[in-house]
Design an enzyme around this catalytic site. Sequence first.
Site, PDB file in Angstrom:
ATOM      1  N   GLU A 151      24.881 -11.225 -38.158  1.00 11.62           N
ATOM      2  CA  GLU A 151      25.251 -11.938 -36.941  1.00 11.62           C
ATOM      3  C   GLU A 151      26.557 -12.714 -37.045  1.00 11.62           C
ATOM      4  O   GLU A 151      27.266 -12.848 -36.060  1.00 11.62           O
ATOM      5  CB  GLU A 151      24.127 -12.904 -36.543  1.00 11.62           C
ATOM      6  CG  GLU A 151      22.872 -12.226 -36.034  1.00 11.62           C
ATOM      7  CD  GLU A 151      23.062 -11.574 -34.675  1.00 11.62           C
ATOM      8  OE1 GLU A 151      23.745 -12.169 -33.823  1.00 11.62           O
ATOM      9  OE2 GLU A 151      22.554 -10.455 -34.478  1.00 11.62           O
ATOM     10  N   SER A 179     -35.370 -12.824 -23.241  1.00  9.80           N
ATOM     11  CA  SER A 179     -36.448 -13.411 -24.039  1.00  9.80           C
ATOM     12  C   SER A 179     -35.946 -14.343 -25.132  1.00  9.80           C
ATOM     13  O   SER A 179     -36.751 -15.050 -25.757  1.00  9.80           O
ATOM     14  CB  SER A 179     -37.295 -12.296 -24.664  1.00  9.80           C
ATOM     15  OG  SER A 179     -37.982 -11.578 -23.657  1.00  9.80           O
TER      16      SER A 179
END
Length: 744
Positions: A154, A420
């Site tokens: 960069e 249940s």
Amino acid sequence: MAGNRKSPQRIEPSFEGGRGRDDGDLRIDAGDRVSGGSRRSGSSKPAANKNRSKKGSGRRGARDSGGLTGLIRSMVYWCIVLGIWGIIGVGGLMLYYGARMPSATSWAIPERPPNVKILAVSGDIIANRGATGGEALSLENMSPYIPQAVIAIEDRRFYSHFGVDPLGLARAMLTNITTGRMVQGGSTLTQQLAKNLFLSPERTLERKVQEVLLAVWLEQKYTKDQILAMYLNRVFFGSNAYGVEAASRRYFNKSARDVNLGEAALLAGLLKAPSRLSPARDPKAAEERAQVVLGAMREEGFITDAEIKTAMSQPPTKAKSFWSGAQYYVADMVMDQLPGMVGEISQDLIVDTTLDLDLEKKAEETLAASLDESGEKLNVSQAALVSIDGTGAIRALVGGRDYADSQFDRAVKAKRQPGSAFKPFVYAAAMEIGRTPMSIRNDAPVRIGNWTPENYDEKYRGEVSLSTALANSLNTIAAQLVMEVGPQNVIKLAHRLGIESEMQANASIALGTSEVSLVELTSAYAPFMNGGFKATPHVIKRISTADGTVLYENTYDNPPRVLDPAVVSEMNQMMVGVIEHGTGKSAKLKGWQAAGKSGTTQSFRDALFVGFTSNLTTGIWFGNDDGKSMKKVTGGGLPAKAWHDYMTAAHEGLSPSPVFGTTGIQPTFENDQAAPETIGDVISGTFGNGGTDEFPQAPVANGQAAAQQGLAQPANSGLVPPADVGETTGATRRTTLFDILTGG
């Protein structure tokens, strides 16, 4: 006339400096006179023309020999002129756009958005959350390959320019012109940081000028290392990851401290086009760009050919399209709860949780294996799991099959009928009004108003004990008990144990028709495991700032008692039977005593198993998000098997111990009496003082006084069961040896 028509030739005066005279006198001789004769005058004409010719040719030669030099001089001159005007123009633009900016004395680096670091009980990082998604690291703390890779690709002159790189800008312009497209950018890392910190992304002349001014200001105010660290901790790396720490954890599932060369090159390569080059979107493009970065690093002398060879031999990074891992369900849960505990998050926070990452991994693997093996053939697409200890601390939580595919937390946010699996609360309420595991009820057709519950197998067994009824999940017996106790009292007990959802006070509550979340259902089972104490589900243990200031610490170490230990003992004996010889046999653990209950909803939409050992309480759900029916999947099937697999892995290396109340503790027979110590005590009618004053008295159901007088009364006069319900006259006071021995 003729002489007048022809003008005599004019003789120009000349200076005779070449003859040694320098007095400047003007002199003429006889030949120059007008009266001198025409011949002399005529003979002088060719000479004059000759002299003029020589002079003219000399001037043309001078002009010819100075043409190229003059052109160069002209070009230099005009370049200087244009350069001066250019400098004036640029300076004017700087002054103009600079004047539109706030005063430089007011410029300041914006605060980095606060990060929330979420830690497991071991101290390992579960996740980083916030706008950046990762904590800030200094250059010394991150892998050295990362800054090297970024500088190489960069901004190679980062440590030598003053914030703007004229050479780099000129090179970029030349490259872009020669290629005919945008290949390189001329912005330095400092300029990029200035843009990210202060400016909008729009491409205008004003923004570019301001970017330059801010870059120069940054270079004057901060060191190069500080600028580079700020850049690396804030720049976007794609896939919603800002900063190297967030990106590293997003793509490699590791800290930026541990990134290797190849991974660092991949991260640096993303900066050119973070979204397009993200390995979560295009792994091949990301890898190709990483190789370009490696070449740049070698050119700059950061790495050797051997290191490049090693880096390229590593397998390519494969990242999912979203954060992957069940622990992120817990991270979401933490972020949902934080504002209510500390208010607005305005600074970096550290959250210590109760999550055990080893158990979390085992839970995730268990559910994934179950779904991979049976999901397609049984038409099951989703599953969830919650595992807590005796204090309610969440040790593992899985909110779905794959967090990367769906971030909806089915363990916490989804509410479904428990079926249940709700029956233990009905039975516990019955135990509180004097029923025991050996109380007898008639398994026969039941009609309550217009409701006629049936057993799963559509068979009836006649007279059975409550222990047998729970083990085999007989619906008719649960319906009878809920009418004896009263639906409202069942709901009160369920709320007391940890169910927070609103429930409907009707007879069908016995079969779990009111919707609850898996986390609250599981936490409501924990009092059975811990001996009767409330286990409030929690995952946040402590919240502190980065400097160690504690903002919150939970207070669940001293929970209230919610069940009498005698009731707990009776319930645990029955729920052990569920696993030993009932519907939960698939959950049976080798070497460990376990108790629990299965649950299945109508049309097989949901299947659950919730159970516990002396160590952990775990609930597991299987089903589909759209509510479609599974292929006869019951709670005692796939969920019970998954529960077995997870709990087996979770208990590896631990010493087995029995479930609370199944050894050494006898159930109480009345609210103020302990179990008889000997047969003689029974015969003589004397009972020892069980010391029950230390526990709160169990709630008294409506009509209990009448029941103690031998008359069974419904808890709610509006829900009177018909005469064919079965046995409903069991008294709570036992006065004979036969009653004691039979439990009826």
